[in-house]
Write a protein that holds these residues in place. Structure first.
Motif, PDB file in Angstrom:
ATOM      1  N   GLU A 189       0.854  -1.178   0.000  1.00  0.00           N
ATOM      2  CA  GLU A 189       0.000   0.000   0.000  1.00  0.00           C
ATOM      3  C   GLU A 189       0.892   1.231   0.000  1.00  0.00           C
ATOM      4  O   GLU A 189       1.824   1.326   0.805  1.00  0.00           O
ATOM      5  CB  GLU A 189      -0.893   0.016   1.243  1.00  0.00           C
ATOM      6  N   ALA A 190       0.636   2.155  -0.908  1.00  0.00           N
ATOM      7  CA  ALA A 190       1.362   3.418  -0.901  1.00  0.00           C
ATOM      8  C   ALA A 190       0.857   4.255   0.263  1.00  0.00           C
ATOM      9  O   ALA A 190      -0.353   4.397   0.467  1.00  0.00           O
ATOM     10  CB  ALA A 190       1.148   4.155  -2.217  1.00  0.00           C
ATOM     11  N   VAL A 191       1.757   4.787   1.052  1.00  0.00           N
ATOM     12  CA  VAL A 191       1.374   5.574   2.219  1.00  0.00           C
ATOM     13  C   VAL A 191       2.090   6.918   2.176  1.00  0.00           C
ATOM     14  O   VAL A 191       3.113   7.082   1.505  1.00  0.00           O
ATOM     15  CB  VAL A 191       1.713   4.838   3.534  1.00  0.00           C
ATOM     16  N   GLU A 192       1.543   7.862   2.898  1.00  0.00           N
ATOM     17  CA  GLU A 192       2.208   9.139   3.069  1.00  0.00           C
ATOM     18  C   GLU A 192       1.830   9.730   4.413  1.00  0.00           C
ATOM     19  O   GLU A 192       0.765   9.441   4.960  1.00  0.00           O
ATOM     20  CB  GLU A 192       1.907  10.118   1.936  1.00  0.00           C
ATOM     21  N   PHE A 193       2.708  10.531   4.961  1.00  0.00           N
ATOM     22  CA  PHE A 193       2.465  11.147   6.264  1.00  0.00           C
ATOM     23  C   PHE A 193       3.331  12.398   6.365  1.00  0.00           C
ATOM     24  O   PHE A 193       4.251  12.615   5.552  1.00  0.00           O
ATOM     25  CB  PHE A 193       2.774  10.171   7.405  1.00  0.00           C
ATOM     26  N   PHE A 194       3.046  13.213   7.358  1.00  0.00           N
ATOM     27  CA  PHE A 194       3.733  14.492   7.518  1.00  0.00           C
ATOM     28  C   PHE A 194       4.572  14.503   8.795  1.00  0.00           C
ATOM     29  O   PHE A 194       4.170  13.953   9.813  1.00  0.00           O
ATOM     30  CB  PHE A 194       2.722  15.645   7.571  1.00  0.00           C
ATOM     31  N   THR A 195       5.710  15.163   8.705  1.00  0.00           N
ATOM     32  CA  THR A 195       6.567  15.317   9.871  1.00  0.00           C
ATOM     33  C   THR A 195       6.049  16.462  10.738  1.00  0.00           C
ATOM     34  O   THR A 195       5.184  17.239  10.325  1.00  0.00           O
ATOM     35  CB  THR A 195       8.006  15.629   9.451  1.00  0.00           C
ATOM     36  N   ALA A 196       6.623  16.585  11.932  1.00  0.00           N
ATOM     37  CA  ALA A 196       6.210  17.653  12.842  1.00  0.00           C
ATOM     38  C   ALA A 196       6.494  19.031  12.257  1.00  0.00           C
ATOM     39  O   ALA A 196       5.796  20.004  12.596  1.00  0.00           O
ATOM     40  CB  ALA A 196       6.919  17.492  14.179  1.00  0.00           C
ATOM     41  N   GLY A 208       6.193  19.690   9.047  1.00  0.00           N
ATOM     42  CA  GLY A 208       5.377  19.878   7.859  1.00  0.00           C
ATOM     43  C   GLY A 208       5.888  19.316   6.559  1.00  0.00           C
ATOM     44  O   GLY A 208       5.402  19.690   5.488  1.00  0.00           O
ATOM     45  N   VAL A 209       6.844  18.392   6.594  1.00  0.00           N
ATOM     46  CA  VAL A 209       7.370  17.795   5.362  1.00  0.00           C
ATOM     47  C   VAL A 209       6.580  16.531   5.036  1.00  0.00           C
ATOM     48  O   VAL A 209       6.407  15.660   5.891  1.00  0.00           O
ATOM     49  CB  VAL A 209       8.867  17.449   5.501  1.00  0.00           C
ATOM     50  N   ARG A 210       6.098  16.426   3.803  1.00  0.00           N
ATOM     51  CA  ARG A 210       5.335  15.247   3.391  1.00  0.00           C
ATOM     52  C   ARG A 210       6.276  14.145   2.926  1.00  0.00           C
ATOM     53  O   ARG A 210       7.091  14.354   2.020  1.00  0.00           O
ATOM     54  CB  ARG A 210       4.350  15.597   2.264  1.00  0.00           C
ATOM     55  N   LEU A 211       6.138  12.988   3.548  1.00  0.00           N
ATOM     56  CA  LEU A 211       6.966  11.839   3.209  1.00  0.00           C
ATOM     57  C   LEU A 211       6.121  10.758   2.552  1.00  0.00           C
ATOM     58  O   LEU A 211       4.943  10.588   2.890  1.00  0.00           O
ATOM     59  CB  LEU A 211       7.629  11.266   4.470  1.00  0.00           C
ATOM     60  N   LYS A 212       6.728  10.009   1.648  1.00  0.00           N
ATOM     61  CA  LYS A 212       6.026   8.922   0.969  1.00  0.00           C
ATOM     62  C   LYS A 212       6.724   7.598   1.232  1.00  0.00           C
ATOM     63  O   LYS A 212       7.934   7.538   1.442  1.00  0.00           O
ATOM     64  CB  LYS A 212       5.957   9.191  -0.534  1.00  0.00           C
ATOM     65  N   GLY A 267       7.895 -13.448   7.169  1.00  0.00           N
ATOM     66  CA  GLY A 267       6.826 -13.232   8.141  1.00  0.00           C
ATOM     67  C   GLY A 267       6.791 -11.874   8.800  1.00  0.00           C
ATOM     68  O   GLY A 267       6.102 -11.689   9.811  1.00  0.00           O
ATOM     69  N   PHE A 268       7.487 -10.876   8.212  1.00  0.00           N
ATOM     70  CA  PHE A 268       7.509  -9.543   8.802  1.00  0.00           C
ATOM     71  C   PHE A 268       6.800  -8.540   7.893  1.00  0.00           C
ATOM     72  O   PHE A 268       6.956  -8.574   6.673  1.00  0.00           O
ATOM     73  CB  PHE A 268       8.949  -9.077   9.019  1.00  0.00           C
ATOM     74  N   ASN A 269       6.038  -7.641   8.513  1.00  0.00           N
ATOM     75  CA  ASN A 269       5.532  -6.485   7.787  1.00  0.00           C
ATOM     76  C   ASN A 269       6.700  -5.513   7.605  1.00  0.00           C
ATOM     77  O   ASN A 269       7.575  -5.408   8.477  1.00  0.00           O
ATOM     78  CB  ASN A 269       4.427  -5.780   8.576  1.00  0.00           C
ATOM     79  N   LEU A 270       6.696  -4.798   6.497  1.00  0.00           N
ATOM     80  CA  LEU A 270       7.796  -3.875   6.209  1.00  0.00           C
ATOM     81  C   LEU A 270       7.249  -2.476   5.931  1.00  0.00           C
ATOM     82  O   LEU A 270       6.338  -2.315   5.116  1.00  0.00           O
ATOM     83  CB  LEU A 270       8.595  -4.358   4.998  1.00  0.00           C
ATOM     84  N   LEU A 271       7.789  -1.495   6.616  1.00  0.00           N
ATOM     85  CA  LEU A 271       7.422  -0.104   6.363  1.00  0.00           C
ATOM     86  C   LEU A 271       8.647   0.620   5.809  1.00  0.00           C
ATOM     87  O   LEU A 271       9.643   0.817   6.515  1.00  0.00           O
ATOM     88  CB  LEU A 271       6.947   0.592   7.641  1.00  0.00           C
ATOM     89  N   TYR A 272       8.571   0.962   4.527  1.00  0.00           N
ATOM     90  CA  TYR A 272       9.626   1.721   3.856  1.00  0.00           C
ATOM     91  C   TYR A 272       9.148   3.164   3.695  1.00  0.00           C
ATOM     92  O   TYR A 272       7.970   3.411   3.440  1.00  0.00           O
ATOM     93  CB  TYR A 272       9.909   1.166   2.461  1.00  0.00           C
ATOM     94  N   PHE A 273      10.076   4.102   3.784  1.00  0.00           N
ATOM     95  CA  PHE A 273       9.729   5.490   3.468  1.00  0.00           C
ATOM     96  C   PHE A 273      10.974   6.215   3.002  1.00  0.00           C
ATOM     97  O   PHE A 273      12.107   5.822   3.315  1.00  0.00           O
ATOM     98  CB  PHE A 273       9.110   6.193   4.681  1.00  0.00           C
TER      99      PHE A 273
END
Length: 309
Positions: free
Chosen positions: A53-60, A62-66, A105-111
């Motif tokens: 799943e493509a995800v995105e979130f913001f830092t404290a 205000g930088v948008r990360l993907k 067997g591991f979930n992976l979170l890349y950014f």
């Protein structure tokens, strides 16, 4: 030519050399805090037949990360590894070397860190500002994937290892850390980069470069170096380093290993590997050792005992 004229020409030559050094240091400081982007990511989960799943979130700040969230293959898992790439790299390059962990067997979170890959931001600090990026990634995981965040480990390469060490100190609930090609200190890696890659001595060019970096960042990134964080880490840590690494020479990697007080620490030196090339050189042995480290330390939490009626 008179002595006065000769002296004036000498002053002019020295002044010109000093100006050239200052200009070169200023340019190099810009290269450090603004690494070149490679454009489109060369590696993608689809190439490895991994659901994602493509995800995105913001830092404290205000930088948008993907990034990508890749679930474990075969069964649901509460164990997730947060993967942190190195300076000048991106999440796709880290995926290329670590995708097999999903099959274990591991979930992976890349950014992508700021100023890298597909993330926003124009300034990289080789670890200082990137700690905010990790904060945002971890908060995203806990908020949006709480069932997959029951047991969380970190895998960091080079700059990512520096950020991982920071995270291991700030978040004591993290279970384990794998630090690959992780430099001893910001000053050391810049000095090694200047000498081995540019053949310039630390003084005066690298010292001037550091001055301009601090000025542009309006902060000193040195206190965020692994030199000051690994001495506080108690969780299991695996160090991986190549013996042909010019940016993180083996003696510096061994010094960092010695600083870590963890009772469960190990170090693997990959013969023939240069900086951040341990996966490429190590091949199946690399995949086996990395998988074994996380399998041993990153486990599903024991189920809570049922209440008696």
């Amino acid at each position: 030519m008179s002595k006065v004229e000769l002296f004036n020409w000498l002053l002019f030559a020295l002044g010109s050399l000093a100006a050239l050094l200052v200009y070169a240091a200023y340019r190099k400081s810009s290269e450090i805090i603004r690494p070149a982007r490679t454009g489109a990511l060369a590696f993608h989960p689809d190439q490895y037949r991994l659901a994602h799943e493509a995800v995105e979130f913001f830092t404290a700040d205000g930088v948008r990360l993907k990034g990508w969230f890749i679930p474990a293959v075969g069964a649901e898992s509460g164990c997730t590894i947060i993967l942190c790439h190195g300076w000048g790299a991106n999440r796709g390059e880290t995926l290329r070397d670590t995708w097999f962990l999903a099959e274990k067997g591991f979930n992976l979170l890349y950014f992508d860190f700021r100023a890298s890959g597909e993330s926003k931001g124009s300034v990289s600090s080789v670890g200082y500002l990137e700690t905010r990026d990790f904060d945002a990634a971890y908060e995203f995981l806990k908020t949006n994937r709480p069932q997959q965040a029951e047991s969380v480990g970190v895998f960091g390469i080079s700059m990512g290892g520096s950020v991982g060490a920071y995270a291991a100190v700030k978040y004591p609930e993290l279970v384990c850390l794998l630090a690959e090609s992780t430099f001893l200190s910001y000053k050391k890696v810049v000095a090694n980069w200047g000498w081995h890659r540019l053949k310039t001595p630390y003084f005066p060019l690298v010292a001037l470069t550091m001055f301009f970096v601090r000025h542009k960042l309006k902060a000193d990134p040195e206190p965020y170096s692994p030199l000051y964080t690994f001495g506080k880490i108690k969780i299991p840590v695996m160090f991986i380093n190549g013996d042909h690494d010019d940016l993180v020479p083996l003696p510096e990697a061994e010094e960092l290993f010695g600083l870590c007080p963890s009772e469960k620490k190990q170090m693997w030196v990959v013969a023939g590997a240069s900086h951040a090339k341990c996966a490429e050189v190590g091949g199946e042995v690399y995949r086996g050792k990395v998988s074994a480290f996380f399998a041993e330390n990153l486990r599903e939490p024991a189920p809570e005992p049922a209440l008696k009626k």
